[in-house]
Design a protein around this motif. Structure first.
Motif, short mmCIF file in Angstrom:
data_model
loop_
_atom_site.label_atom_id
_atom_site.label_comp_id
_atom_site.label_asym_id
_atom_site.label_seq_id
_atom_site.Cartn_x
_atom_site.Cartn_y
_atom_site.Cartn_z
N GLU A 16 -2.21 -7.72 5.51
CA GLU A 16 -3.31 -6.44 5.19
C GLU A 16 -2.78 -5.58 4.19
O GLU A 16 -3.26 -4.78 3.52
N ASP A 17 -1.45 -5.22 4.65
CA ASP A 17 -0.85 -4.07 4.12
C ASP A 17 -0.55 -4.39 2.57
O ASP A 17 -0.50 -3.34 1.85
N GLY A 34 -11.01 -4.01 -8.93
CA GLY A 34 -10.20 -4.50 -8.05
C GLY A 34 -10.49 -6.15 -7.97
O GLY A 34 -11.66 -6.35 -7.85
N ALA A 91 4.88 -2.65 0.48
CA ALA A 91 3.88 -2.68 1.39
C ALA A 91 4.26 -2.88 3.22
O ALA A 91 3.81 -2.20 3.63
N SER A 92 5.65 -3.45 3.17
CA SER A 92 6.09 -3.82 4.42
C SER A 92 7.44 -4.22 4.32
O SER A 92 7.66 -4.77 3.61
N ARG A 114 -2.31 -6.29 0.66
CA ARG A 114 -3.79 -6.42 0.22
C ARG A 114 -4.07 -4.72 -0.36
O ARG A 114 -4.54 -4.66 -1.38
N ARG A 115 -3.97 -3.99 0.81
CA ARG A 115 -4.23 -2.68 0.55
C ARG A 115 -3.56 -1.84 -0.40
O ARG A 115 -3.96 -1.41 -1.30
N LYS A 116 -2.24 -2.12 -0.50
CA LYS A 116 -1.24 -1.69 -1.48
C LYS A 116 -1.56 -2.05 -2.93
O LYS A 116 -1.60 -1.29 -3.82
N GLN A 127 -4.35 -3.79 -4.00
CA GLN A 127 -5.58 -3.14 -4.51
C GLN A 127 -5.50 -1.77 -4.97
O GLN A 127 -6.26 -1.09 -5.84
N ARG A 128 -4.83 -0.84 -4.00
CA ARG A 128 -4.88 0.57 -4.31
C ARG A 128 -4.14 0.95 -5.82
O ARG A 128 -4.78 1.60 -6.48
N ASP A 136 -1.09 -8.45 10.11
CA ASP A 136 -0.81 -7.13 9.57
C ASP A 136 -0.21 -6.82 8.19
O ASP A 136 -0.50 -6.20 7.35
N GLU A 184 -6.31 -0.25 -8.66
CA GLU A 184 -7.64 0.90 -8.95
C GLU A 184 -7.19 2.14 -9.15
O GLU A 184 -7.83 2.70 -10.05
#
Length: 450
Positions: A404-405, A421, A370-371, A407-409, A411-412, A401, A415
């Motif tokens: 959020e990266d 999710g 993610a980061s 969380r997004r990764k 969650q993706r 930041d 799903e």
């Protein structure tokens, strides 16, 4: 006699590593070793005599696996030394309290597992087994021949007669108690200057940081990770600090299970045990191991199921060994997350009702990719709808930041595999208490509670 026995086992282990050219040759030899074990165990273990039944020499292959809880419940009838569970537990608990790990019951070494799976286990090792273990681990762990002088620094929660049995004139062994402070360890290491460093990856990482910061100046020729899952995020830091690969020894209460070869591949010690696979996925890559250890006579392990998750390596290892190769030790059964299936537009489950498993390797990869600003992490699933993430973030990166990266990764990925999710929240990073194992991915609830 111990020195002669250890040397003999060392030579035998080195010889066996080159003896087998096919899996079939290995399987035939293993069967003979299991038969030898059974001939000793069955007259002395009422538990296994009743369990295996009227066809002892072949019936062992069909008995239902046992687990730690059952082993502890039937401890008195299972072991072949006539040792009572309460006596063994008392000796082991006194050793934990006093930090004096020398007492034995007769000639039998007694130890206590750390209980990270929720239930503690007792292990018994007889004197002959102790000698064989010492020879085997020296053959698999030493970077050079037995006569080369080595200084081993061994970090563990508890010492044992088993571990100190590897001491020899040219092989020094120093136990570093994980309950002591990092400052005390650094001072001791500076004086001791180990050539081999053995520790859980969480401790190896602390020592790596100390070395990078200049407060620790040691140059071990070999670094070995034990006791915890070696996470790639820790492996990278350790490798960079010590300038070489991080080897692994896979050992637990149930025995000496695997070790890395010269190419860094983790091979199951199939010269010590039979490992069957209880697959967990359709691709047949992840599995729970079921072990039959033909080196353990005092506390037999016959079709014993571990709740560890192992990933099988599909490509042959360049070393040429026919011993089963592992891609990684992914975690434990209670490191598997469980999420409900995603719902379709009509409200029905798209991929089946109920909770379904999400393996810890997917969690690790999602967070790590993610980061670049993530130095450390812990991910805990509190419920099917709630995941908590704790991060240590490098300077120069905004926490908002990076979170959020992540969380997004995460969650993706959840799903993408067809799950609903969860809510993903963030909390301050808290390292484990001193002496407790680090688990970067952990589930905090039982799926059948839902």
């Amino acid at each position: 006699m111990e020195l002669i026995g250890t040397l003999w086992q060392y030579i035998q282990t080195r010889r066996l590593a080159k003896r087998f050219h096919t899996r079939q040759e290995l399987a035939c030899w293993q069967e003979k070793q299991v038969q030898k074990l059974l001939r000793y165990v069955l007259p002395r273990s009422p538990f296994y005599r009743e369990r295996i039944g009227s066809d002892p020499l072949h019936g062992w292959k069909t008995i239902s696996p046992i687990e730690k809880r059952e082993m502890m419940e039937h401890f008195d009838l299972l072991n072949t030394a006539g040792i009572k569970r309460d006596e063994a537990l008392r000796i082991a608990e006194e050793a934990e309290e006093t930090r004096d790990f020398t007492p034995k019951i007769g000639e039998v070494t007694v130890g206590l597992s750390s209980g990270t799976s929720g239930s503690r286990g007792i292990f018994l090792v007889g004197p002959d087994e102790r000698v064989r273990w010492a020879g085997a681990i020296l053959a698999k762990a030493l970077p050079g021949p037995l006569w080369e002088k080595q200084r081993v620094a061994f970090f563990l929660r508890a010492n044992s007669n088993l571990y100190t049995s590897v001491k020899r004139k040219r092989l020094q062994f120093a136990f570093f108690d994980l309950l002591l402070s990092l400052e005390a360890h650094i001072a001791h290491l500076q004086q001791y200057q180990p050539t081999i460093l053995v520790a859980p990856p969480s401790m190896l990482r602390l020592l790596a940081v100390a070395k990078q910061e200049g407060s620790l100046d040691i140059r071990p020729g070999k670094v070995i990770s034990v006791a915890e899952v070696l996470d790639p995020i820790d492996e990278e830091v350790i490798r960079e600090a010590f300038g070489g690969p991080v080897h692994q020894i896979y050992q637990c209460t149930e025995g000496f299970l695997a070790a890395t070869c010269s190419h860094g591949t983790l091979h199951v010690n199939e010269d010590i045990l039979v490992m069957e696979k209880e697959y967990l996925d359709e691709e047949k890559t992840r599995f729970h191991p079921i072990i039959t250890d033909f080196s353990r006579y005092t506390q037999p392990m016959i079709r014993y199921r571990l709740n560890d998750i192992l990933t099988e390596r599909k490509d042959p290892c360049p070393c040429g060994s026919v011993f089963l190769a592992l891609e990684q030790i992914e975690g434990r059964a209670d490191d598997i997350f469980y999420f409900p299936s995603a719902k379709g537009a009509d409200g029905s489950a798209e991929r089946g009702e109920g909770l379904r498993p999400f393996f810890p390797d997917f969690v690790r990869r999602a967070v790590m990719t993610a980061s670049q600003g993530i130095e450390e992490y812990i991910v805990r699933q509190k419920s099917p709808e709630h995941v908590e993430v704790s991060l240590v973030i490098s300077s120069g990166y905004r926490r908002e930041d990076v979170e959020e990266d992540v969380r997004r990764k995460l969650q993706r990925e959840i799903e993408r595999q067809g799950y609903a999710g969860p809510e993903i929240v963030f909390s301050p990073y808290q390292p484990p208490e001193r002496g407790r194992k680090l688990r970067r991915v952990e589930r905090m609830f039982q799926p059948d509670e839902r």
